[in-house]
Structure formats: structure tokens, C-alpha cells
Design an enzyme around this catalytic site. Structure first.
Site, PDB file in Angstrom:
ATOM      1  N   GLY A 150       0.986  -1.240  -0.002  1.00 14.29           N
ATOM      2  CA  GLY A 150      -0.040   0.011  -0.144  1.00 14.29           C
ATOM      3  C   GLY A 150       0.838   1.192  -0.046  1.00 14.29           C
ATOM      4  CG  HIS A 189      16.773   9.521   5.523  1.00 14.09           C
ATOM      5  ND1 HIS A 189      18.100   9.196   5.176  1.00 14.09           N
ATOM      6  CD2 HIS A 189      16.090   8.668   4.401  1.00 14.09           C
ATOM      7  CE1 HIS A 189      18.500   8.230   4.231  1.00 14.09           C
ATOM      8  NE2 HIS A 189      17.174   8.145   3.992  1.00 14.09           N
TER       9      HIS A 189
END
Length: 350
Positions: free
Chosen positions: A230, A250
Site C-alpha cells: 500500500g 529522511h
């Protein structure tokens, strides 16, 4: 006046820096050719390698000697080359390996975007999008070879620290771990192997998780794990006690990173935790800083939409997602940290 040749003089650092781009090109060609694989455990002559790669012998010798000067090869006698420990890590046919990471970071598309670093510095936006008219991940979707390198590079980077995460992270009170953006399952497999009472859910895109079932089965933990696919910008699977995100946050600017964490917050039970595995930058750059962390920060600017963060940045990011950042634990021997966050009293604001 006699010129001073001091190995520690500042000019040696300047020369090393400005020649660094040439070194990258030399290593990039070597990994694209799979030259370290051709040498493997033995030694090869310049003539043999020139014939194999259809190179002009004298030019091939200059390439090989350049690689020797960079510490990738060793020249045992004139025109005879073997691999150093560094060269061994560039082989594609062994584990551990940094072949895929080296290929990806020296790929012409990535290198082309870096030529437009000035655009990113001026605008704060990715040069990759400016050059190619779409973002890096959209480009990957149409480039199966580069996409494969990217996935392999992420796996190779995770493989080196997966055991440390499994050993250092406290999993007490946890029944189910959800590895968000878990790729091929390298990290989840290590955690489940180390903690036989745990169950795991690997969550990623269909492309990212394509090999996860195979990896989890090979690790012998398929009976305690499931793979779900998903979009973590839309939701994450419910039912976890601990949501694990390795090198996910990040990769995105604050708004989208907070959105991912907010979905984890909504899925958490009251006793649940979110654990991020990330670099944590100090507030000021120390004299002994690891340059690669800061270069990766710039790479996330040039080729993506992410950034490396300080402790304060993570605390603010967690707060925006309805979490409270708690323990920051360095992973010994690496430049990564375990960052643990728990639900805040108020819900997420992202």
C-alpha cells in the site's frame, strides 16, 4: 624557496577534494563493468582484462593502476592485479556487497542531477525533477534496471545493521512489529529471528516488497510474518505494538514525513511505540564529522525530497505527528541511531 611537501598540509586535502569526482567516475566504471567480479579471488593481467572488456590494453592498464591507487586493487607485479578488501565489497557475486549502492550512486541519471546542484541550492528543490521533468521515484518506475539497483542498494545497506537493530532495540511488551517501508524484509527477518515470540508485518509498495516473501521464507520466519502492500502516505496497517521505520523518514520533507508518522500514531495502541532508524546530525558540524552523512543530506536535496535531521528536528517532527520523541540510542559502529517515540497526550496535528 624550497616547496614543502607535508602529507598533512591543507593543500593535500584540497587536491583530494577536487579530484574526488574523478575517483567516483573511475569506481563507477569499474562496478558497471563488474570488473571486481572478473578478478574475483585470484589475480588477472592487464591483457586478460583488456581482452575480456574489449579495452585498449594501455588504457586499461591506466584504469587498473588508478583503481590500485584508490585502494580498490593491488598491483603485485607490473600489469598483474588482485582485489583489496575494498574491491571485494564491490563484487556483485558476494555478501556483504556494496555493488548495488555503488552502481546506483554513480548511475548517469543520479550524476546528471548532481551537475545541477546550484539549482537545488538556489531553489531548495530537487535538481532531478528540474532535469528530468519528474521525480526520482517516478523515474524509477520507468527504469527497471535502476529500480532494481535501488531496491538492492537499500537491502545491502540494511543488511549490515539489521542484526544491531534486533539486538539493541527493546522489544519487551511487543507482540507484533510493523516494518513500514520494509522493502525486501531484510530488517524484519533479522528482528523475528532474534525474537522468536514476535510476529511481523512488512508494509511497502508492491514494487518495494516484491522480494519480501522470498526473503522472509529464506530466513525461516514466513510462518510469523505477513506482507501487505500500500501507500504509507494514505495509511499503515493496524494491529502493531511497534512501528519500525528504517531510513524512511529522511526520504521526505517535513510535511510528508510527519504525515507518515501521523498514520503510525493513529494505528498505535496506548502502549505502542514508533522506532525510527536514522542519522541524527549534531547541531554544529564537528571537526571529525563523517562526510558521507552530510553528502547524503545533499543527495536527498538534489535527487529527492528529503533531508537528514538534528535531534531537535526529530522532536519537532514527532510533535507534529502526535508523538513524543524519547530515547535516542546510537547504534555502535555505525552513524545511525534508534529514535523511539510514544503517543503524545494530544492527537497528531499533521
Amino acid at each position: 624557496m624550497e616547496e614543502r611537501h607535508d602529507a598533512q598540509a591543507p593543500w593535500t586535502d584540497v587536491i583530494r577534494l577536487v579530484f574526488g569526482g574523478m575517483a567516483t567516475q573511475v569506481v563507477g566504471l569499474a562496478v558497471r563493468l563488474r570488473l571486481p567480479d572478473a578478478i574475483a579471488a585470484g589475480e588477472r593481467t592487464t591483457a586478460e582484462l583488456a581482452a575480456r572488456f574489449e579495452g585498449e590494453p594501455a588504457a586499461m592498464n591506466r584504469l587498473l593502476r588508478g583503481l590500485a591507487a584508490l585502494g580498490v586493487l593491488r598491483e603485485s607485479e607490473p600489469g598483474v592485479f588482485g582485489l583489496t578488501p575494498v574491491g571485494e565489497l564491490l563484487r556483485a557475486d558476494r555478501t556483504p556487497s556494496f555493488h548495488a549502492l555503488s552502481r546506483m550512486l554513480t548511475d548517469p541519471a543520479v550524476a546528471t542531477a548532481w551537475q545541477h546542484l546550484d539549482h537545488s541550492v538556489r531553489t531548495g528543490g530537487p535538481a532531478f525533477d528540474q532535469v528530468f521533468g519528474r521525480d526520482f521515484f517516478a523515474h524509477l518506475a520507468d527504469d527497471p534496471d535502476l529500480s532494481g539497483l535501488y531496491n538492492a542498494a537499500m537491502s545491502q545497506g540494511t543488511r549490515g545493521i539489521a542484526g544491531l537493530v534486533a539486538a539493541r532495540q527493546d522489544f519487551s511488551g511487543v507482540r507484533t512489529v510493523v516494518d513500514v517501508g520494509g522493502g525486501d524484509g531484510t530488517l524484519l527477518a533479522a528482528v523475528l529471528r532474534a525474537h522468536p515470540a514476535l510476529r511481523g508485518v512488512l508494509y511497502d509498495t508492491a514494487a518495494g516488497a516484491a522480494r519480501a516473501g522470498e526473503e522472509l521464507a529464506a530466513a525461516g520466519v514466513a510462518d510469523r510474518s505477513t506482507v501487505e502492500t500500500g501507500d504509507f502516505f494514505a495509511a499503515v496497517p493496524p494491529g502493531g505494538d511497534l512501528y519500525l521505520l528504517k531510513s524512511v523518514v529522511h526520504g521526505w520533507e517535513d510535511e510528508r514525513a510527519a504525515a507518515i508518522l501521523a498514520h503510525c500514531r493513529r494505528a498505535l495502541p496506548a502502549h505502542g511505540r514508533v522506532v525510527m532508524v536514522e542519522h541524527v546530525l549534531p547541531d554544529t558540524v564537528p571537526a571529525d564529522a563523517v562526510p558521507t552523512t552530510y553528502l547524503n543530506d545533499l543527495n536527498l536535496l538534489v535527487n529527492g525530497n528529503g533531508l537528514e535531521r538534528t535531534r531537535g528536528d526529530f522532536e519537532r517532527l514527532c510533535a507534529a505527528a502526535g508523538l513524543t520523541a524519547g530515547a535516542f540510542t546510537p547504534l555502535d559502529g555505525t552513524d545511525l541511531w534508534l529514535i523511539e517515540a510514544v503517543p503524545a497526550a494530544a492527537g497528531p496535528t499533521a
